[in-house]
Design a protein around this motif. Structure first.
Motif, PDB file in Angstrom:
ATOM      1  N   THR A  49      37.272  49.092  39.079  1.00 47.86           N
ATOM      2  CA  THR A  49      37.144  49.242  40.196  1.00 47.86           C
ATOM      3  C   THR A  49      37.404  49.981  41.103  1.00 47.86           C
ATOM      4  OG1 THR A  49      36.337  47.561  41.691  1.00 47.86           O
ATOM      5  CG2 THR A  49      34.723  48.220  40.354  1.00 47.86           C
ATOM      6  N   GLY A  50      38.735  49.613  41.567  1.00 46.27           N
ATOM      7  CA  GLY A  50      40.369  50.195  42.507  1.00 46.27           C
ATOM      8  C   GLY A  50      39.568  48.715  43.727  1.00 46.27           C
ATOM      9  N   LEU A  51      39.191  47.908  43.325  1.00 50.84           N
ATOM     10  CA  LEU A  51      38.917  46.779  44.697  1.00 50.84           C
ATOM     11  C   LEU A  51      40.061  45.910  45.096  1.00 50.84           C
ATOM     12  CD1 LEU A  51      36.295  46.518  46.500  1.00 50.84           C
ATOM     13  CD2 LEU A  51      35.847  44.527  45.302  1.00 50.84           C
ATOM     14  N   LEU A  52      39.942  46.208  45.603  1.00 51.72           N
ATOM     15  CA  LEU A  52      41.831  45.250  46.529  1.00 51.72           C
ATOM     16  C   LEU A  52      40.998  44.559  47.854  1.00 51.72           C
ATOM     17  CD1 LEU A  52      44.787  45.328  47.235  1.00 51.72           C
ATOM     18  CD2 LEU A  52      44.472  46.042  49.169  1.00 51.72           C
ATOM     19  N   ARG A  53      41.396  42.959  46.779  1.00 45.81           N
ATOM     20  CA  ARG A  53      41.070  41.292  47.160  1.00 45.81           C
ATOM     21  C   ARG A  53      42.011  41.064  47.410  1.00 45.81           C
ATOM     22  NH1 ARG A  53      40.753  35.961  46.459  1.00 45.81           N
ATOM     23  NH2 ARG A  53      38.565  34.927  47.419  1.00 45.81           N
ATOM     24  N   THR A  54      42.554  40.427  49.311  1.00 42.90           N
ATOM     25  CA  THR A  54      43.774  39.955  49.397  1.00 42.90           C
ATOM     26  C   THR A  54      43.391  38.795  50.237  1.00 42.90           C
ATOM     27  OG1 THR A  54      44.653  42.032  50.009  1.00 42.90           O
ATOM     28  CG2 THR A  54      45.435  40.292  51.198  1.00 42.90           C
ATOM     29  N   GLU A  55      43.766  37.815  50.137  1.00 40.09           N
ATOM     30  CA  GLU A  55      43.473  36.624  50.871  1.00 40.09           C
ATOM     31  C   GLU A  55      45.372  36.248  51.745  1.00 40.09           C
ATOM     32  OE1 GLU A  55      41.861  32.748  48.025  1.00 40.09           O
ATOM     33  OE2 GLU A  55      43.040  33.979  46.739  1.00 40.09           O
ATOM     34  N   ARG A  56      44.693  35.944  53.056  1.00 40.41           N
ATOM     35  CA  ARG A  56      45.810  35.399  53.796  1.00 40.41           C
ATOM     36  C   ARG A  56      45.195  33.955  54.603  1.00 40.41           C
ATOM     37  NH1 ARG A  56      46.754  40.695  57.327  1.00 40.41           N
ATOM     38  NH2 ARG A  56      44.817  40.390  58.049  1.00 40.41           N
TER      39      ARG A  56
END
Length: 191
Positions: A49-56
């Motif tokens: 999907t190209g979905l970027l998931r980021t945890e900060r």
């Protein structure tokens, strides 16, 4: 539980907003000086999907009255856990955050969405913000209500300042990248 919600439309494209979002805690944003550190814990892209998931993890310096610290313990530093999703196909950024500090006393769950404007898709971006604030003072309904009401008021003030700061970041980004694009154009003409 009390709910805060807000929405507006930024006069910037989704590309500008989604890019500037990663710079909103930069040193020249004088509305976010309480943010002391932003640490990226993980970042992944879903190949299909190209979905970027980021945890900060976001570290903030809070203005907590000394009597509160002496009563409950702790420090003026607080921590927020954030998970964000960038969908390049739908042109949508969704950010979900929750407080880690004082979560046994007050729980704040916030969702922010930046999405390409449906009315002006190429030039504007819609913004939606919602926070659910729950005081965890079981058995003391009056105190719980007062804590939640005060928290909603403070959240509302902070949200206004945050939006003002983000507008400044957007404007600075547009100027910097506009100048960069002009230099690139001139460079291409001269070669």
């Amino acid at each position: 539980m009390k709910v805060f919600s807000s929405d507006c439309t930024f006069d910037y494209s989704w590309e500008e907003v989604s890019t500037a979002n990663w710079r909103k805690y930069c040193p020249w944003n004088d509305k976010s000086t309480h943010v002391k550190a932003v640490d990226t814990l993980s970042r992944t892209v879903e190949p299909s999907t190209g979905l970027l998931r980021t945890e900060r993890l976001i570290t903030c310096q809070q203005t907590v009255p000394r009597w509160v610290l002496s009563l409950f313990g702790g420090s003026p530093l607080s921590y927020v856990y954030e998970v964000s999703y960038v969908d390049p196909v739908e042109k949508k950024v969704t950010m979900c955050s929750t407080n880690l500090t004082w979560s046994n006393v007050l729980n704040v769950k916030e969702t922010v969405v930046y999405q390409r404007s449906r009315s002006m898709p190429g030039t504007k971006t819609d913004f939606q913000q919602e926070a659910m604030i729950t005081a965890l003072c079981s058995g003391w309904q009056k105190i719980k209500n007062k804590v939640e009401e005060a928290s909603i008021e403070r959240f509302s003030q902070n949200a206004k300042r945050g939006r003002e700061g983000f507008e400044a970041v957007l404007e600075m980004s547009r100027r910097v990248f506009g100048e960069q694009k002009e230099l690139e154009k001139e460079h291409l003409k001269s070669t």
